[in-house]
Design a protein around this motif. Structure first.
Motif, PDB file in Angstrom:
ATOM      1  N   ALA A 103       3.507   5.588  -3.228  1.00 13.76           N
ATOM      2  CA  ALA A 103       4.473   4.506  -3.133  1.00 13.76           C
ATOM      3  C   ALA A 103       3.820   3.243  -2.582  1.00 13.76           C
ATOM      4  O   ALA A 103       4.450   2.512  -1.847  1.00 13.76           O
ATOM      5  CB  ALA A 103       5.621   4.952  -2.251  1.00 13.76           C
TER       6      ALA A 103
ATOM      7  N   CYS B   5       5.552   0.572  -0.847  1.00 17.62           N
ATOM      8  CA  CYS B   5       6.824   0.571  -1.554  1.00 17.62           C
ATOM      9  C   CYS B   5       7.521   1.852  -1.163  1.00 17.62           C
ATOM     10  O   CYS B   5       6.932   2.902  -1.182  1.00 17.62           O
ATOM     11  CB  CYS B   5       6.572   0.609  -3.049  1.00 17.62           C
ATOM     12  SG  CYS B   5       7.923   1.315  -3.985  1.00 17.62           S
TER      13      CYS B   5
ATOM     14  N   ALA C  85       6.517   4.500   3.548  1.00 20.42           N
ATOM     15  CA  ALA C  85       7.890   4.157   3.177  1.00 20.42           C
ATOM     16  C   ALA C  85       8.622   3.420   4.301  1.00 20.42           C
ATOM     17  O   ALA C  85       9.832   3.591   4.463  1.00 20.42           O
ATOM     18  CB  ALA C  85       8.652   5.412   2.751  1.00 20.42           C
TER      19      ALA C  85
ATOM     20  N   GLN D 180      -2.146   9.541   7.013  1.00 14.80           N
ATOM     21  CA  GLN D 180      -0.920   8.831   7.386  1.00 14.80           C
ATOM     22  C   GLN D 180       0.140   9.805   7.906  1.00 14.80           C
ATOM     23  O   GLN D 180       1.197   9.380   8.368  1.00 14.80           O
ATOM     24  CB  GLN D 180      -0.349   8.081   6.170  1.00 14.80           C
ATOM     25  CG  GLN D 180      -1.206   6.908   5.723  1.00 14.80           C
ATOM     26  CD  GLN D 180      -0.627   6.143   4.553  1.00 14.80           C
ATOM     27  OE1 GLN D 180      -1.341   5.855   3.611  1.00 14.80           O
ATOM     28  NE2 GLN D 180       0.658   5.806   4.579  1.00 14.80           N
TER      29      GLN D 180
ATOM     30  N   GLU E 188       7.155  -2.859   4.000  1.00 14.65           N
ATOM     31  CA  GLU E 188       6.912  -2.917   2.566  1.00 14.65           C
ATOM     32  C   GLU E 188       7.666  -4.037   1.869  1.00 14.65           C
ATOM     33  O   GLU E 188       7.334  -4.383   0.726  1.00 14.65           O
ATOM     34  CB  GLU E 188       7.338  -1.593   1.931  1.00 14.65           C
ATOM     35  CG  GLU E 188       6.575  -0.432   2.482  1.00 14.65           C
ATOM     36  CD  GLU E 188       7.294   0.865   2.196  1.00 14.65           C
ATOM     37  OE1 GLU E 188       6.621   1.796   1.758  1.00 14.65           O
ATOM     38  OE2 GLU E 188       8.503   0.954   2.391  1.00 14.65           O
TER      39      GLU E 188
HETATM   40 CU1  CUM Z   1       5.172   3.158   0.419  1.00 15.24          CU
HETATM   41  S1  CUM Z   1       3.095   3.343   0.693  1.00 15.24           S
HETATM   42 MO1  CUM Z   1       3.405   3.234   2.430  1.00 15.24          MO
HETATM   43  O1  CUM Z   1       4.455   4.361   2.040  1.00 15.24           O
HETATM   44  O2  CUM Z   1       2.315   4.215   3.181  1.00 15.24           O
END
Ligand code: CUM
Ligand code: MCN
Length: 797
Positions: free
Chosen positions: A375, A378, A555, A230, A751
């Protein structure tokens, strides 16, 4: 581009037809996904590619007495058996976690959680690697395990981390807010309510598990790693730091990613082993997890054991909130959050309410469970914070015998109070909570539902009706860089735009889509800001050799940060385009204006003569003005001045079966406000997926361990995900409160539905039984658990 079946005409905010802001542009990436043409890590195949299989510990806590790889090594197709000793020879025995802990790549002395990586087998194909792994003989001496934070706290608890100096499982204490002022608020209050609640350990469950193909090229001294990442740039920096390979000789490519949900933010031992093996063997090495490996060993989410207290006047005015948390961090402190925030953004726990005094304290512990604390959909522990406050507000309404909608309305941060500074120090950028709540209540016919609820109680019906609300605020878009960093790298993001001579554009972004549709929405931003058609804009991401440095997608920061960088980069291009257009129009630059509607330049007051962006593009290369550089491109690195604060008003209606305890989600209404909307269809898709995950959280999902440290929900037979059967038809809705500091007024949304929905569902189930004094049901609200609560309250049939 639009709904060709004659569906409702999408709302447009842009006033033109180029696929800009507010249009339901169909996802560019979906053609390759739905025709099976996507390229995921497991689709990468290279000549001479070897396969890596990890040998994992069957025990949760055990000393490794001996590892014997000789039987595996003697197999024809096995190339190597790797242990910690081998890695140590290359200085790769350990790797840093995102919270500055040190994790063993392969266990040297002591296993700290079940399925921890003990050895690896490299073979010519996957089956041989797996057979080889089964023939590696490891002798263990088992130890007592500790799996809960509360137990880890005990004096006589087994010590998980003997490698650390202190003889304790305690990792850190963290505090926020004003303790004294909060104590005073509680002393002054007419009513106080206390509620224990456990936000259980969850697994993010992306469809694609983690994996990589590492390829060391000895001639170029270059390491190329295709991996499910990511955050490819941040991973390149970490890879370079861990391996010592110069950063410009490390190339991370994140191809199509089959879902991330936070699971693909950390670095896992498998990546390091595959890279080390490729380096030593000078052949490409692939490592791809199985499902159970993904569930049992990659980063989990939540696992917060919370006690919340809320204080109020008898009229329902909230005076203070106080909370204590026990956090289970597993065997390593490996939470994925900005370095300076050991408890993530948990201190946003005052939510959408104007709470004058607030305080939180948190203690984190090591246990014999997999490390993590990502997270999962989230923004860094906001799910836990939102759950806490939305449950406390419901409990307060019950204590006061007040309507939970009215208690919320009474305590909302008022519309004219933004920018608003919360008691715990956040600056909320914008919001209009009352408008959202009003729209939600009207849409679901709240009063009608309350009447139906009362009738059912009156008639002693077999099913109870519950109405749950959640009026949450999210906090997304980390940075600013001075506050938020990963391993010291500030959380900005980036975009580079090149407009080619024939008037099409290549856009390279630092964020990394895992299914969110960036190839479409980022093209829409450029189409909007440059006057190009969305079909002429190609978005590239995920290759550190070509993309500008960015901190990645998690996030919900892509729109707030990467989207802002994209808008600013496009405006830089437009600025230069204006100078070229002036030259074409033989006018002074000051006299040239750009029209958003037509996407073209003209001389102010003389709109009949226009120069399109395509004409500007050609002129930039073929007739560039004497005082300008040729070419038409720009790059922007955007460090946001603040985060964005999207919010929502969710209503969940449940029917609870008094005979079985089964909960049927009859209706789910989700109103989201993410500021200006780029692609409403994509937003709706995000909300559908996120609410489904929220339903899984509230109803089914829990990574459980037994007392010996065995994962008892370590696969999809036991870790239950919701299916189409459990997901109701959802209604999505919106209001628009733009972010005042974001270049296009957008906030994140990815999210919000997972953050906002679990308390709505729990509040609904509690609401169904509230008349009998029920205050709480812990998640997941399985039928047996609900039935017990019904029975205790004298409601079972
Ligand atoms: Cu808050 S899991 Mo998303 O952050 O990849
Ligand atoms: N969007 C929009 N208008 C806005 C806000 C967002 O059109 N005002 C669009 C964006 O352009 C983007 C999508 O909605 O295409 C989500 O945007 P954003 O809220 O900025 O979130 P990110 O792109 O940063 O995605 C991250 C977020 C997170 S953290 C998790 S976890 C999650 C989620 O997105 N993981 C996902 N949604 C996911 N969806 C899929 N399919 N797969 C995942 O792994």
């Amino acid at each position: 581009r639009f709904d060709e079946d004659g569906g409702p005409e999408p709302e447009k905010t842009c006033g033109h037809d180029r696929g800009g802001m507010g249009e339901d542009v169909r996802r560019k990436e979906d053609r390759r996904f739905v025709t099976g043409e996507g390229t995921y890590v497991d689709d990468i195949k290279k000549d001479g590619m070897l396969h890596c299989e990890i040998v994992r510990s069957p025990h949760g806590h055990a000393r490794v007495v001996d590892i014997d790889g000789s039987r595996a090594e003697s197999m024809d197709d096995v190339v190597a058996v790797i242990t910690a000793e081998d890695l140590a020879a290359h200085d790769l025995a350990t790797m840093p976690t995102l919270m500055d802990d040190t994790q063993e790549v392969l266990v040297r002395e002591k296993v700290k959680f079940q399925s921890q990586e003990v050895a690896a087998v490299i073979a010519t194909d996957r089956y041989a690697a797996k057979d080889g792994a089964e023939r590696v003989e490891v002798e263990y001496d088992t130890l007592d395990a500790v799996v809960d934070a509360a137990d880890a706290k005990a004096e006589d608890a087994p010590i998980v981390r003997e490698d650390l100096e202190e003889d304790t499982n305690h990792i850190f204490t963290w505090e926020a807010g004003d303790e004294e002022a909060t104590e005073q608020a509680f002393a002054d209050a007419d009513v106080t309510v206390e509620q224990d609640m456990y936000y259980q350990r969850l697994h993010p469950a992306p469809i694609e598990t983690c994996g990589c193909v590492a390829d060391w090229d000895e001639d170029d001294e270059q390491m190329t790693v295709h991996m499910t990442s990511q955050a490819p740039h941040a991973h390149r920096t970490l890879f370079s730091m861990v391996s010592g390979i110069p950063e410009h000789k490390v190339r991370i490519v994140s191809p199509d990613v089959g879902g991330g949900f936070g699971n693909k933010v950390p670095i896992y031992p498998g990546y390091v082993v595959a890279a080390a093996a490729s380096y030593v063997l000078e052949q490409p090495v692939k490592w791809v997890e199985e499902r159970s490996e993904n569930v049992q060993t990659t980063s989990f989410a939540r696992d917060y054991d919370m006690t919340g207290r809320i204080a109020a006047t008898e009229d329902g005015e909230i005076l203070g909130i106080d909370t204590e948390v026990l956090a289970n961090h597993g065997a390593y402190n490996a939470a994925a959050q900005p370095s300076k925030f050991p408890a993530g953004f948990f201190k946003i726990f005052t939510g959408s309410y104007d709470v004058p005094a607030a305080h939180a304290s948190l203690d984190a512990y090591y246990t014999n469970t997999a490390p993590g604390g990502i997270a999962y959909r989230c923004s860094f522990r906001v799910t836990e914070a939102v759950y806490l406050v939305e449950r406390l507000v419901k409990a307060l309404a019950q204590e006061l015998d007040a309507d939970p909608a009215e208690i919320r309305r009474q305590n909302f941060i008022p519309e004219d109070a933004f920018p608003y500074e919360s008691a715990t120090g956040w600056e909320y950028d914008s919001g209009n909570y009352e408008r959202a709540l009003d729209k939600a209540l009207e849409s679901v016919d709240y009063d009608g539902l309350r009447e139906e609820q009362a009738e059912r109680i009156e008639n002693d019906d077999d099913t109870l009706l519950g109405i749950g609300l959640s009026t949450f605020t999210e906090i997304v878009g980390a940075g600013p860089g001075k506050q938020c960093d990963i391993a010291g790298v500030e959380m900005f993001d980036s975009c580079e735009i090149r407009v080619h001579p024939t008037g099409t554009a290549t856009v390279r972004i630092g964020v990394q889509t895992q299914g969110q549709g960036h190839e479409t929405t980022f093209a829409q931003i450029v189409a909007e800001e440059l006057g190009l058609d969305v079909d002429s804009v190609e978005v590239e991401h995920g290759d550190t050799d070509t993309e500008p440095y960015g901190l990645g997608t998690y996030a919900s920061r892509s729109t707030p940060v990467g989207g802002a960088a994209t808008a600013v980069a496009a405006r830089k291009v437009r600025e230069k385009a204006k100078s070229v257009a002036a030259n074409e129009l033989e006018a002074d630059e000051e006299d040239v204006v750009w029209s958003r509607e037509s996407g073209a330049f003209s001389i102010e007051g003389a709109p009949e003569r226009t120069v399109t962006i395509e004409e500007v593009a050609a002129a930039s290369y073929m007739n560039s003005p004497a005082d300008e550089e040729p070419g038409l491109e720009a790059v922007d690195y955007y460090d946001p001045p603040n985060m964005t604060y999207p919010f929502g008003a969710y209503v969940c209606v449940v029917e609870v079966d008094r005979e079985t305890g089964e909960v049927d989600i009859r209706q789910f209404y989700a109103l989201d406000d993410c500021g200006n909307r780029i692609n409403p269809m994509i937003i709706e898709g995000q909300v559908h997926g996120g609410v489904a995950q929220g339903i899984g959280t509230a109803m089914l999902e829990h990574v459980t361990y037994d007392d010996d440290g065995n994962v008892t929900a370590g696969d999809f037979m036991n870790y239950l995900l919701p299916t189409a059967m459990e997901i109701p038809e959802m209604e999505t809705d919106y209001t628009v409160t733009p972010s005042p500091h974001h270049p296009i007024g957008a906030k994140g949304v990815g999210e919000s539905p997972t953050v906002g929905s679990p308390p709505a569902i729990v509040n609904a189930v509690v609401d169904a039984m509230a008349h009998a004094g029920v205050r709480h049901v812990d998640m997941p609200m399985t039928a047996d658990r609900v039935w017990e609560v019904l029975d205790d309250a004298g409601l079972s049939k």
